[in-house]
Design a protein around this motif. Structure first.
Motif, PDB file in Angstrom:
ATOM      1  N   ASP A   1       0.852  -1.182   0.000  1.00 35.83           N
ATOM      2  CA  ASP A   1       0.000   0.000   0.000  1.00 35.83           C
ATOM      3  C   ASP A   1       0.894   1.240   0.000  1.00 35.83           C
ATOM      4  N   PHE A   2       0.315   2.421  -0.172  1.00 38.50           N
ATOM      5  CA  PHE A   2       1.109   3.638  -0.326  1.00 38.50           C
ATOM      6  C   PHE A   2       1.886   3.982   0.938  1.00 38.50           C
ATOM      7  N   ALA A   3       1.303   3.748   2.102  1.00 37.96           N
ATOM      8  CA  ALA A   3       1.997   4.064   3.355  1.00 37.96           C
ATOM      9  C   ALA A   3       3.270   3.231   3.494  1.00 37.96           C
ATOM     10  N   SER A   4       3.202   1.956   3.138  1.00 37.19           N
ATOM     11  CA  SER A   4       4.395   1.089   3.202  1.00 37.19           C
ATOM     12  C   SER A   4       5.441   1.529   2.183  1.00 37.19           C
ATOM     13  N   LEU A   5       4.977   1.869   0.980  1.00 38.65           N
ATOM     14  CA  LEU A   5       5.911   2.330  -0.058  1.00 38.65           C
ATOM     15  C   LEU A   5       6.594   3.621   0.361  1.00 38.65           C
ATOM     16  N   LYS A   6       5.836   4.508   0.995  1.00 40.50           N
ATOM     17  CA  LYS A   6       6.385   5.785   1.446  1.00 40.50           C
ATOM     18  C   LYS A   6       7.495   5.554   2.472  1.00 40.50           C
ATOM     19  N   GLY A   7       7.297   4.602   3.373  1.00 34.98           N
ATOM     20  CA  GLY A   7       8.318   4.266   4.361  1.00 34.98           C
ATOM     21  C   GLY A   7       9.571   3.693   3.715  1.00 34.98           C
ATOM     22  N   ARG A   8       9.386   2.807   2.732  1.00 41.85           N
ATOM     23  CA  ARG A   8      10.543   2.229   2.033  1.00 41.85           C
ATOM     24  C   ARG A   8      11.262   3.268   1.181  1.00 41.85           C
ATOM     25  N   CYS A   9      10.498   4.219   0.667  1.00 41.77           N
ATOM     26  CA  CYS A   9      11.096   5.296  -0.133  1.00 41.77           C
ATOM     27  C   CYS A   9      12.044   6.121   0.728  1.00 41.77           C
ATOM     28  N   GLY A  10      11.642   6.369   1.979  1.00 41.00           N
ATOM     29  CA  GLY A  10      12.493   7.132   2.889  1.00 41.00           C
ATOM     30  C   GLY A  10      13.758   6.388   3.280  1.00 41.00           C
ATOM     31  N   SER A  11      13.708   5.052   3.274  1.00 41.79           N
ATOM     32  CA  SER A  11      14.884   4.263   3.675  1.00 41.79           C
ATOM     33  C   SER A  11      15.732   3.838   2.478  1.00 41.79           C
TER      34      SER A  11
ATOM     35  N   SER B   1      17.351   8.126  -6.461  1.00 40.85           N
ATOM     36  CA  SER B   1      16.581   8.919  -5.498  1.00 40.85           C
ATOM     37  C   SER B   1      15.101   8.561  -5.580  1.00 40.85           C
ATOM     38  N   CYS B   2      14.407   8.832  -4.482  1.00 41.15           N
ATOM     39  CA  CYS B   2      12.972   8.553  -4.410  1.00 41.15           C
ATOM     40  C   CYS B   2      12.283   9.758  -3.780  1.00 41.15           C
ATOM     41  N   GLU B   3      11.256  10.266  -4.432  1.00 43.14           N
ATOM     42  CA  GLU B   3      10.513  11.422  -3.927  1.00 43.14           C
ATOM     43  C   GLU B   3       9.048  11.045  -3.756  1.00 43.14           C
ATOM     44  N   VAL B   4       8.447  11.551  -2.682  1.00 46.40           N
ATOM     45  CA  VAL B   4       7.034  11.314  -2.414  1.00 46.40           C
ATOM     46  C   VAL B   4       6.237  12.482  -2.991  1.00 46.40           C
ATOM     47  N   SER B   5       5.064  12.183  -3.524  1.00 46.14           N
ATOM     48  CA  SER B   5       4.219  13.245  -4.089  1.00 46.14           C
ATOM     49  C   SER B   5       3.800  14.218  -2.984  1.00 46.14           C
TER      50      SER B   5
ATOM     51  N   PRO C   1      -4.868  14.213  -3.860  1.00 48.91           N
ATOM     52  CA  PRO C   1      -5.823  13.213  -3.340  1.00 48.91           C
ATOM     53  C   PRO C   1      -5.164  11.839  -3.192  1.00 48.91           C
ATOM     54  N   ASP C   2      -5.697  11.048  -2.270  1.00 46.42           N
ATOM     55  CA  ASP C   2      -5.088   9.744  -1.944  1.00 46.42           C
ATOM     56  C   ASP C   2      -4.989   8.815  -3.157  1.00 46.42           C
ATOM     57  N   ASP C   3      -5.996   8.822  -4.015  1.00 47.75           N
ATOM     58  CA  ASP C   3      -5.958   7.900  -5.152  1.00 47.75           C
ATOM     59  C   ASP C   3      -4.971   8.340  -6.242  1.00 47.75           C
ATOM     60  N   LEU C   4      -4.381   9.532  -6.110  1.00 42.03           N
ATOM     61  CA  LEU C   4      -3.393  10.001  -7.080  1.00 42.03           C
ATOM     62  C   LEU C   4      -1.984  10.096  -6.499  1.00 42.03           C
ATOM     63  N   LYS C   5      -1.811   9.729  -5.232  1.00 38.28           N
ATOM     64  CA  LYS C   5      -0.483   9.817  -4.611  1.00 38.28           C
ATOM     65  C   LYS C   5       0.461   8.836  -5.300  1.00 38.28           C
ATOM     66  N   HIS C   6       1.697   9.271  -5.412  1.00 47.05           N
ATOM     67  CA  HIS C   6       2.676   8.471  -6.145  1.00 47.05           C
ATOM     68  C   HIS C   6       4.081   8.722  -5.605  1.00 47.05           C
ATOM     69  N   LEU C   7       5.001   7.888  -6.023  1.00 47.12           N
ATOM     70  CA  LEU C   7       6.422   8.059  -5.744  1.00 47.12           C
ATOM     71  C   LEU C   7       7.128   8.266  -7.073  1.00 47.12           C
TER      72      LEU C   7
ATOM     73  N   TRP D   1       7.461   6.252 -12.208  1.00 46.08           N
ATOM     74  CA  TRP D   1       6.412   6.705 -11.289  1.00 46.08           C
ATOM     75  C   TRP D   1       5.773   5.469 -10.681  1.00 46.08           C
ATOM     76  N   VAL D   2       5.623   5.459  -9.350  1.00 42.94           N
ATOM     77  CA  VAL D   2       5.151   4.278  -8.632  1.00 42.94           C
ATOM     78  C   VAL D   2       3.925   4.651  -7.806  1.00 42.94           C
ATOM     79  N   ARG D   3       2.936   3.770  -7.838  1.00 47.94           N
ATOM     80  CA  ARG D   3       1.745   3.937  -6.980  1.00 47.94           C
ATOM     81  C   ARG D   3       1.544   2.672  -6.173  1.00 47.94           C
ATOM     82  N   GLY D   4       0.966   2.829  -4.998  1.00 51.07           N
ATOM     83  CA  GLY D   4       0.673   1.664  -4.171  1.00 51.07           C
ATOM     84  C   GLY D   4      -0.506   0.887  -4.728  1.00 51.07           C
ATOM     85  N   VAL D   5      -0.609  -0.351  -4.304  1.00 55.50           N
ATOM     86  CA  VAL D   5      -1.709  -1.201  -4.724  1.00 55.50           C
ATOM     87  C   VAL D   5      -2.789  -1.118  -3.659  1.00 55.50           C
ATOM     88  N   LYS D   6      -4.029  -0.910  -4.086  1.00 55.28           N
ATOM     89  CA  LYS D   6      -5.140  -0.816  -3.127  1.00 55.28           C
ATOM     90  C   LYS D   6      -5.443  -2.190  -2.567  1.00 55.28           C
TER      91      LYS D   6
END
Length: 158
Positions: free
Chosen positions: A77-87, A113-117, A122-128, A151-156
């Motif tokens: 999901d996006f929250a997990s991807l966001k955490g991995r992006c930071g690490s 490098s990895c950047e968070v949107s 909106p949540d359904d458009l958030k990406h890395l 461009w990466v998006r989490g899986v719902k």
């Protein structure tokens, strides 16, 4: 009235010198142009090879980053991807060094490098945005840089 052979030959000798000089100048210019064309072709080929190497190295960096962002048997999901992006930072440097060390190409380690949107999306458009920049050079004469972005998006969740 007839001219002697000696007079007509001496008149023609000046023409031979002019023709010889003209031929030497024309052949010299032709040689110069052919050399310039050959050098230009070699220059173009060198840049093309370095560009391909840099592009493939940048693509390899992005593939590694995607493997880091989407590990097997982990949440995607996006929250997990966001955490991995930071690490991604320190392990990306190690991976980039390994990519170059295991190859025989004249490139420096790629920058991954990895950047968070932005948060106002909106949540359904958030990406890395995963970007890898690779730089290759040959004897410090030619330097070619390529950048690849994914461009990466989490899986719902279902």
């Amino acid at each position: 009235m007839s001219l002697s052979k000696h007079t007509s030959i001496s008149k023609q000798q000046g023409n031979v010198y002019i023709i010889a000089i003209f031929v030497i100048v024309v052949l010299g210019m032709l040689t110069l142009n052919l050399t310039r064309i050959a050098w230009s072709n070699q220059d173009t080929l060198t840049r093309e090879v370095l560009g391909t190497q840099a592009s493939l190295l940048a693509q390899s960096g992005n593939e590694w980053a995607l493997t880091h962002l989407f590990p097997l048997n982990e949440a995607d999901d996006f929250a997990s991807l966001k955490g991995r992006c930071g690490s991604l930072g320190t392990s990306a440097v190690d991976a980039a060094n390994a990519l170059v060390a295991n190859s025989d190409i004249p490139c420096s380690s790629p920058i991954i490098s990895c950047e968070v949107s932005p948060e106002n999306i909106p949540d359904d458009l958030k990406h890395l945005k995963v970007t890898t920049r690779a730089k290759c050079n040959e004897s410090n004469v030619f330097e070619v840089e390529r950048e690849e972005t994914v461009w990466v998006r989490g899986v719902k969740g279902e």
